[in-house]
Scaffold this motif. Sequence first.
Motif, PDB file in Angstrom:
ATOM      1  N   ALA A  77       6.286 -23.864  11.069  1.00 21.58           N
ATOM      2  CA  ALA A  77       5.268 -24.426  10.169  1.00 21.58           C
ATOM      3  C   ALA A  77       4.405 -23.340   9.550  1.00 21.58           C
ATOM      4  O   ALA A  77       3.832 -23.540   8.474  1.00 21.58           O
ATOM      5  CB  ALA A  77       4.393 -25.419  10.922  1.00 21.58           C
ATOM      6  N   ALA A  78       4.295 -22.200  10.220  1.00 22.61           N
ATOM      7  CA  ALA A  78       3.544 -21.049   9.707  1.00 22.61           C
ATOM      8  C   ALA A  78       2.116 -21.424   9.306  1.00 22.61           C
ATOM      9  O   ALA A  78       1.583 -20.921   8.317  1.00 22.61           O
ATOM     10  CB  ALA A  78       4.286 -20.426   8.520  1.00 22.61           C
ATOM     11  N   GLY A  79       1.513 -22.344  10.068  1.00 27.32           N
ATOM     12  CA  GLY A  79       0.135 -22.728   9.789  1.00 27.32           C
ATOM     13  C   GLY A  79      -0.050 -23.621   8.583  1.00 27.32           C
ATOM     14  O   GLY A  79      -1.185 -23.881   8.175  1.00 27.32           O
ATOM     15  N   ASP A  80       1.035 -24.105   8.002  1.00 25.54           N
ATOM     16  CA  ASP A  80       0.979 -24.921   6.788  1.00 25.54           C
ATOM     17  C   ASP A  80       1.181 -26.394   7.149  1.00 25.54           C
ATOM     18  O   ASP A  80       2.274 -26.779   7.586  1.00 25.54           O
ATOM     19  CB  ASP A  80       2.076 -24.459   5.827  1.00 25.54           C
ATOM     20  N   PRO A  81       0.164 -27.247   6.976  1.00 26.14           N
ATOM     21  CA  PRO A  81       0.315 -28.663   7.341  1.00 26.14           C
ATOM     22  C   PRO A  81       1.465 -29.350   6.611  1.00 26.14           C
ATOM     23  O   PRO A  81       2.142 -30.206   7.186  1.00 26.14           O
ATOM     24  CB  PRO A  81      -1.031 -29.280   6.948  1.00 26.14           C
ATOM     25  N   ARG A  82       1.707 -28.984   5.357  1.00 29.78           N
ATOM     26  CA  ARG A  82       2.791 -29.633   4.612  1.00 29.78           C
ATOM     27  C   ARG A  82       4.150 -29.300   5.226  1.00 29.78           C
ATOM     28  O   ARG A  82       5.005 -30.174   5.379  1.00 29.78           O
ATOM     29  CB  ARG A  82       2.756 -29.223   3.141  1.00 29.78           C
ATOM     30  N   LYS A  83       4.350 -28.030   5.582  1.00 23.16           N
ATOM     31  CA  LYS A  83       5.600 -27.653   6.239  1.00 23.16           C
ATOM     32  C   LYS A  83       5.744 -28.381   7.570  1.00 23.16           C
ATOM     33  O   LYS A  83       6.829 -28.835   7.935  1.00 23.16           O
ATOM     34  CB  LYS A  83       5.649 -26.141   6.472  1.00 23.16           C
ATOM     35  N   LEU A  84       4.637 -28.482   8.298  1.00 21.08           N
ATOM     36  CA  LEU A  84       4.684 -29.139   9.595  1.00 21.08           C
ATOM     37  C   LEU A  84       5.103 -30.602   9.447  1.00 21.08           C
ATOM     38  O   LEU A  84       5.985 -31.080  10.164  1.00 21.08           O
ATOM     39  CB  LEU A  84       3.319 -29.037  10.277  1.00 21.08           C
ATOM     40  N   VAL A  85       4.482 -31.320   8.515  1.00 20.61           N
ATOM     41  CA  VAL A  85       4.817 -32.736   8.323  1.00 20.61           C
ATOM     42  C   VAL A  85       6.262 -32.877   7.853  1.00 20.61           C
ATOM     43  O   VAL A  85       6.991 -33.769   8.301  1.00 20.61           O
ATOM     44  CB  VAL A  85       3.833 -33.391   7.335  1.00 20.61           C
ATOM     45  N   THR A  86       6.699 -31.994   6.970  1.00 17.23           N
ATOM     46  CA  THR A  86       8.084 -32.033   6.494  1.00 17.23           C
ATOM     47  C   THR A  86       9.071 -31.873   7.644  1.00 17.23           C
ATOM     48  O   THR A  86      10.148 -32.490   7.647  1.00 17.23           O
ATOM     49  CB  THR A  86       8.314 -30.926   5.449  1.00 17.23           C
ATOM     50  N   ASN A  87       8.696 -31.073   8.641  1.00 26.32           N
ATOM     51  CA  ASN A  87       9.587 -30.802   9.774  1.00 26.32           C
ATOM     52  C   ASN A  87       9.446 -31.807  10.914  1.00 26.32           C
ATOM     53  O   ASN A  87      10.158 -31.692  11.924  1.00 26.32           O
ATOM     54  CB  ASN A  87       9.315 -29.397  10.323  1.00 26.32           C
ATOM     55  N   LEU A  88       8.568 -32.793  10.777  1.00 24.01           N
ATOM     56  CA  LEU A  88       8.363 -33.746  11.874  1.00 24.01           C
ATOM     57  C   LEU A  88       9.647 -34.461  12.309  1.00 24.01           C
ATOM     58  O   LEU A  88       9.885 -34.608  13.514  1.00 24.01           O
ATOM     59  CB  LEU A  88       7.298 -34.779  11.481  1.00 24.01           C
ATOM     60  N   PRO A  89      10.502 -34.927  11.376  1.00 21.46           N
ATOM     61  CA  PRO A  89      11.727 -35.595  11.847  1.00 21.46           C
ATOM     62  C   PRO A  89      12.578 -34.726  12.766  1.00 21.46           C
ATOM     63  O   PRO A  89      13.088 -35.202  13.787  1.00 21.46           O
ATOM     64  CB  PRO A  89      12.463 -35.929  10.541  1.00 21.46           C
ATOM     65  N   SER A  90      12.720 -33.438  12.432  1.00 22.78           N
ATOM     66  CA  SER A  90      13.517 -32.557  13.289  1.00 22.78           C
ATOM     67  C   SER A  90      12.801 -32.287  14.606  1.00 22.78           C
ATOM     68  O   SER A  90      13.441 -32.142  15.655  1.00 22.78           O
ATOM     69  CB  SER A  90      13.823 -31.240  12.565  1.00 22.78           C
ATOM     70  N   GLY A  91      11.475 -32.238  14.582  1.00 21.59           N
ATOM     71  CA  GLY A  91      10.723 -32.050  15.818  1.00 21.59           C
ATOM     72  C   GLY A  91      10.933 -33.196  16.788  1.00 21.59           C
ATOM     73  O   GLY A  91      11.133 -32.990  17.989  1.00 21.59           O
ATOM     74  N   TYR A  92      10.920 -34.415  16.266  1.00 19.84           N
ATOM     75  CA  TYR A  92      11.164 -35.574  17.127  1.00 19.84           C
ATOM     76  C   TYR A  92      12.589 -35.577  17.663  1.00 19.84           C
ATOM     77  O   TYR A  92      12.834 -36.017  18.796  1.00 19.84           O
ATOM     78  CB  TYR A  92      10.878 -36.869  16.368  1.00 19.84           C
ATOM     79  N   GLN A  93      13.541 -35.100  16.866  1.00 18.55           N
ATOM     80  CA  GLN A  93      14.932 -35.044  17.335  1.00 18.55           C
ATOM     81  C   GLN A  93      15.077 -34.129  18.544  1.00 18.55           C
ATOM     82  O   GLN A  93      15.953 -34.340  19.389  1.00 18.55           O
ATOM     83  CB  GLN A  93      15.848 -34.555  16.212  1.00 18.55           C
ATOM     84  N   MET A  94      14.233 -33.105  18.626  1.00 20.11           N
ATOM     85  CA  MET A  94      14.276 -32.208  19.775  1.00 20.11           C
ATOM     86  C   MET A  94      13.726 -32.871  21.033  1.00 20.11           C
ATOM     87  O   MET A  94      14.024 -32.438  22.145  1.00 20.11           O
ATOM     88  CB  MET A  94      13.444 -30.950  19.495  1.00 20.11           C
TER      89      MET A  94
END
Length: 223
Positions: free
Chosen positions: A121-138
Motif C-alpha cells: 500500500a506504501a502508505g496510500d489509502p487508495r492503494k490499500l482499498v484497491t488491494n483489499l480483495p487480495s488481502g482477504y484472500q490471504m
Amino acid sequence: MQAQAKPYPEAGAVDADWAVRRMAATELDTARGMFFLGVLETVRTGVGEEAVAACRAVTDERRFVGFFNYPVATFLKLAQVAARQLSPRWGGVDEALRQMGMQATRSFLESAVGRTFLLLAAGDPRKLVTNLPSGYQMAVSYGERTVDWKGEGDALFVMRRDFMPPAYHEGVLREVLAMVGTRNPRVQGRKLGLLDTEYHITWEVPASLPTEPPRPSRWRVFQ
C-alpha cells in the motif's frame, strides 16, 4: 471512560442470526487461526481470563496456531460468545464486534503476509482499498469482494458470502485505514442479504497545493 452497559438486544433474534450463518458454512470455509487468537485477546483485555475460558469452551480446539486454517463455523461460535461477553463492556454487541474486527486487523498486520500487504500500500489509502480483495484472500477461503470507486477518497467495498456481521468488518476496515495514516476514515456497512454487505468507505483527501506557473527567464535568447 467505560461505555454504559446496555442489555443484550433481542437475544433470541441475535442467536438465530448466528445460527443461520453457521448453517450456511461448509467444511471448506475456513479462516486463519490469528483471527481466533484475536477474538480471545479482545476478550482477555476487555473482560478477563474467566471470560476467555467461557469462549474457549465452545470450541473443540485446545489451541490455535496463527496461520493454520480452522472452520469458520467454529469462529462464528467463538465470536458469538465473545460478543455476548464484551457487550456490557462496550455498550452493545455491534461495538463489541467492531473491537474484535480492529484486533483482527492488528493480528493480520503483525504477520509476515500482513506486513507485505501493508508494504504494497506504501502508505496510500487508495492503494490499500484497491488491494483489499487480495488481502482477504490471504486470510479466509470463502467469499467474493470487489471495490467500486465513487470518487477520490470514496469507495464501495462489496462482500458477498462473508459470514461475519457487518459491524465486525467495519472495525477491520477502519483499523487498516488508520494503520496507513488515513485522515478521518469512515466505514458504514449496509446489508444486502444474509451474507452480503456493502461498505461505504470514505476519508479526507488532503488538498493539493496549487503549482506555480513557470517564471519567465531573465535571460533573452538570441538566435
